[in-house]
Scaffold this active site. Sequence first.
Site, mmCIF file in Angstrom:
data_model
loop_
_atom_site.group_PDB
_atom_site.id
_atom_site.type_symbol
_atom_site.label_atom_id
_atom_site.label_comp_id
_atom_site.label_asym_id
_atom_site.label_seq_id
_atom_site.Cartn_x
_atom_site.Cartn_y
_atom_site.Cartn_z
ATOM 1 N N ARG A 108 -5.711 12.068 -6.604
ATOM 2 C CA ARG A 108 -6.990 11.434 -6.277
ATOM 3 C C ARG A 108 -8.122 12.464 -6.295
ATOM 4 O O ARG A 108 -9.241 12.165 -6.715
ATOM 5 C CB ARG A 108 -6.837 10.784 -4.913
ATOM 6 C CG ARG A 108 -8.056 10.238 -4.259
ATOM 7 C CD ARG A 108 -8.438 8.889 -4.808
ATOM 8 N NE ARG A 108 -9.376 8.259 -3.894
ATOM 9 C CZ ARG A 108 -10.603 8.699 -3.665
ATOM 10 N NH1 ARG A 108 -11.042 9.752 -4.299
ATOM 11 N NH2 ARG A 108 -11.387 8.077 -2.797
ATOM 12 N N ASP A 137 -6.492 -2.626 -7.817
ATOM 13 C CA ASP A 137 -7.068 -3.259 -6.633
ATOM 14 C C ASP A 137 -7.314 -4.724 -6.933
ATOM 15 O O ASP A 137 -7.479 -5.106 -8.098
ATOM 16 C CB ASP A 137 -8.373 -2.584 -6.215
ATOM 17 C CG ASP A 137 -8.690 -2.880 -4.753
ATOM 18 O OD1 ASP A 137 -8.172 -2.169 -3.882
ATOM 19 O OD2 ASP A 137 -9.420 -3.853 -4.486
ATOM 20 N N TYR A 163 -15.208 -11.634 -0.871
ATOM 21 C CA TYR A 163 -15.880 -10.382 -1.247
ATOM 22 C C TYR A 163 -17.067 -10.625 -2.176
ATOM 23 O O TYR A 163 -18.093 -9.941 -2.090
ATOM 24 C CB TYR A 163 -14.885 -9.423 -1.915
ATOM 25 C CG TYR A 163 -13.971 -8.725 -0.918
ATOM 26 C CD1 TYR A 163 -14.442 -7.668 -0.143
ATOM 27 C CD2 TYR A 163 -12.653 -9.123 -0.765
ATOM 28 C CE1 TYR A 163 -13.613 -7.028 0.771
ATOM 29 C CE2 TYR A 163 -11.814 -8.491 0.151
ATOM 30 C CZ TYR A 163 -12.294 -7.444 0.914
ATOM 31 O OH TYR A 163 -11.484 -6.816 1.820
ATOM 32 N N ARG A 221 0.809 -1.228 0.000
ATOM 33 C CA ARG A 221 0.000 0.000 0.000
ATOM 34 C C ARG A 221 0.842 1.279 0.000
ATOM 35 O O ARG A 221 0.423 2.313 0.501
ATOM 36 C CB ARG A 221 -0.973 0.032 1.182
ATOM 37 C CG ARG A 221 -2.125 -0.940 1.067
ATOM 38 C CD ARG A 221 -3.105 -0.480 -0.014
ATOM 39 N NE ARG A 221 -4.253 -1.358 -0.127
ATOM 40 C CZ ARG A 221 -5.398 -1.187 0.533
ATOM 41 N NH1 ARG A 221 -5.572 -0.184 1.340
ATOM 42 N NH2 ARG A 221 -6.393 -2.035 0.356
ATOM 43 N N ARG A 251 -2.884 6.783 0.236
ATOM 44 C CA ARG A 251 -3.231 7.978 1.008
ATOM 45 C C ARG A 251 -2.157 8.498 1.938
ATOM 46 O O ARG A 251 -2.264 9.611 2.431
ATOM 47 C CB ARG A 251 -4.529 7.732 1.780
ATOM 48 C CG ARG A 251 -5.730 7.745 0.855
ATOM 49 C CD ARG A 251 -6.950 7.192 1.520
ATOM 50 N NE ARG A 251 -6.712 5.813 1.934
ATOM 51 C CZ ARG A 251 -7.624 5.024 2.459
ATOM 52 N NH1 ARG A 251 -8.838 5.466 2.650
ATOM 53 N NH2 ARG A 251 -7.335 3.785 2.789
HETATM 54 O O1 CP3 Z 1 0.316 0.518 -3.165
HETATM 55 C C1 CP3 Z 1 -0.159 -0.608 -3.373
HETATM 56 O O2 CP3 Z 1 -0.023 -1.543 -2.584
HETATM 57 C C2 CP3 Z 1 -0.859 -0.853 -4.713
HETATM 58 C C3 CP3 Z 1 -2.274 -0.697 -4.750
HETATM 59 C C4 CP3 Z 1 -3.247 -1.591 -3.979
HETATM 60 C C5 CP3 Z 1 -4.524 -1.111 -3.580
HETATM 61 N N1 CP3 Z 1 -5.232 -2.161 -3.073
HETATM 62 C C6 CP3 Z 1 -4.992 0.267 -3.752
HETATM 63 C C7 CP3 Z 1 -6.109 0.755 -2.925
HETATM 64 C C8 CP3 Z 1 -3.186 -2.941 -3.620
HETATM 65 C C9 CP3 Z 1 -2.044 -3.921 -3.768
HETATM 66 C C10 CP3 Z 1 -4.449 -3.281 -3.058
HETATM 67 C C11 CP3 Z 1 -4.809 -4.644 -2.619
HETATM 68 C C12 CP3 Z 1 -6.038 -4.878 -1.865
HETATM 69 N N2 CP3 Z 1 -7.263 -4.279 -2.006
HETATM 70 C C13 CP3 Z 1 -6.173 -5.887 -0.888
HETATM 71 C C14 CP3 Z 1 -5.112 -6.863 -0.497
HETATM 72 C C15 CP3 Z 1 -4.098 -6.281 0.428
HETATM 73 C C16 CP3 Z 1 -4.617 -6.026 1.815
HETATM 74 O O3 CP3 Z 1 -4.653 -4.864 2.205
HETATM 75 O O4 CP3 Z 1 -4.927 -6.993 2.502
HETATM 76 C C17 CP3 Z 1 -7.507 -5.834 -0.407
HETATM 77 C C18 CP3 Z 1 -8.126 -6.712 0.668
HETATM 78 C C19 CP3 Z 1 -8.183 -4.824 -1.138
HETATM 79 C C20 CP3 Z 1 -9.617 -4.438 -1.050
HETATM 80 C C21 CP3 Z 1 -9.778 -3.014 -0.687
HETATM 81 N N3 CP3 Z 1 -9.442 -1.946 -1.500
HETATM 82 C C22 CP3 Z 1 -10.309 -2.493 0.502
HETATM 83 C C23 CP3 Z 1 -10.797 -3.321 1.673
HETATM 84 C C24 CP3 Z 1 -10.295 -1.096 0.387
HETATM 85 C C25 CP3 Z 1 -10.893 -0.101 1.350
HETATM 86 C C26 CP3 Z 1 -10.035 0.129 2.525
HETATM 87 C C27 CP3 Z 1 -9.086 1.245 2.270
HETATM 88 O O5 CP3 Z 1 -7.885 1.065 2.489
HETATM 89 O O6 CP3 Z 1 -9.564 2.323 1.871
HETATM 90 C C28 CP3 Z 1 -9.703 -0.769 -0.858
HETATM 91 C C29 CP3 Z 1 -9.461 0.579 -1.385
HETATM 92 C C30 CP3 Z 1 -8.101 0.917 -1.892
HETATM 93 N N4 CP3 Z 1 -7.286 0.104 -2.612
HETATM 94 C C31 CP3 Z 1 -7.457 2.183 -1.723
HETATM 95 C C32 CP3 Z 1 -6.218 2.080 -2.373
HETATM 96 C C33 CP3 Z 1 -5.173 3.154 -2.522
HETATM 97 C C34 CP3 Z 1 -8.040 3.395 -1.010
HETATM 98 C C35 CP3 Z 1 -9.078 4.032 -1.885
HETATM 99 C C36 CP3 Z 1 -8.932 5.514 -2.053
HETATM 100 O O7 CP3 Z 1 -7.840 6.055 -2.318
HETATM 101 O O8 CP3 Z 1 -9.977 6.126 -1.982
#
Ligand code: CP3
Length: 340
Positions: free
Chosen positions: A39, A76, A153, A26, A30
């Site tokens: 964003r 994602d 999911y 991640r 943010r």
């Molecule tokens: O920097 C990185 O790692 C690359 C991008 C990346 C994102 N999601 C961007 C993202 C990666 C590798 C993921 C994987 C992901 N997404 C996982 C597996 C890793 C983990 O954390 O266990 C999972 C379970 C998800 C599903 C997901 N996506 C959730 C539950 C959420 C909401 C929670 C949150 O953090 O906001 C997301 C949203 C998400 N994915 C964001 C980002 C940058 C935030 C959204 C935003 O910017 O508005």
Amino acid sequence: MQLKNDLLIRAAKGQAVERTPVWLMRQAGRILPEYRAVRESVSGFIELAQTPELAAEVTIQPVDILGVDAAIIFSDILVIPEAMGLPYEMVEKRGPWFPNTVKKEADLKKLRIADGIDDLSYVIEAIKITKKALNGRVPLIGFAGAPWTIFAYMIEGSGSKTFSKARAMLYTQPDFSHKLMQMITDSTINYLKAQIAAGVDLVQVFDSWAGILPPDQYQEFSLQYISKICDAIHEVPKTIFAKGAFFARKEMADLNCETIGLDWNMGIKESRQLIGPNKTLQGNLDPAALYGNAKQVENATKIMMGQFKGSRHIANLGHGVYPDIDPEMVKIFIETVKAY
Ligand code: CP3
């Protein structure tokens, strides 16, 4: 394209490295004000992920700003259900939400096996743009969710503390569960192969909800499918990160992959004993350690590095970096690894 910094790839393969490579799960997101600025220029997360030029830009930000040894493509794990015919929305401050879920055998007819190139062309395009812009500075990591986590999911329809609907399904409809799991597996293999053809240098599979299954079910409904993915991908090194799957570390040693990700609950020495010498371990500082001050972050990082010392290692946190962490503390983590 020859990589100028290939530490991550060499560490994954167990080859000699001058120092331990470091990146953060991640890292594109943010924590960076530069990410938040991009964003805010679009309607939301999904538009950002589906605009290849912008996805490439935020993918590269942590390489420039934080000095990590790898980029991870901005996307994602939930793009796979969408490509299979189950679209999602990203609800501000609440996370992913699926207007429709999968409940019974008949619902499978409405789904298809995703073809990575056509159904996910925006990710493929973002990878090509990113590879060109990186110009070999660091490797680019591609990724996908593990079948069990994606299944969770698709059944639940959103995040959940217990994923009890998804877990119930494994008991009440095991045949249906296996059918859906196999469709997700086939889609994921197509998707990872398309990412590799577009230029990613390593792939990581995220099993974020591994830790909520009992060990026997984990074997049957998750590891079995992760194993199929590992066996189908030969072109680049593979990393499996199964959050919470402390009970499956010994079995994971048999996966056809180079690297196993550790979360921060997994003891480093114990993990090395269970997994053996023939895999690289990735991780595993507690993300909360980065709430400390500079000295505390440095000390915590050095303790982690000391425990991995002398064996195959890629430094990372034990899960994604929390959005409210100070980027300065992330930099101290990275610099401490580099100087170790
Ligand atoms: O920097 C990185 O790692 C690359 C991008 C990346 C994102 N999601 C961007 C993202 C990666 C590798 C993921 C994987 C992901 N997404 C996982 C597996 C890793 C983990 O954390 O266990 C999972 C379970 C998800 C599903 C997901 N996506 C959730 C539950 C959420 C909401 C929670 C949150 O953090 O906001 C997301 C949203 C998400 N994915 C964001 C980002 C940058 C935030 C959204 C935003 O910017 O508005």
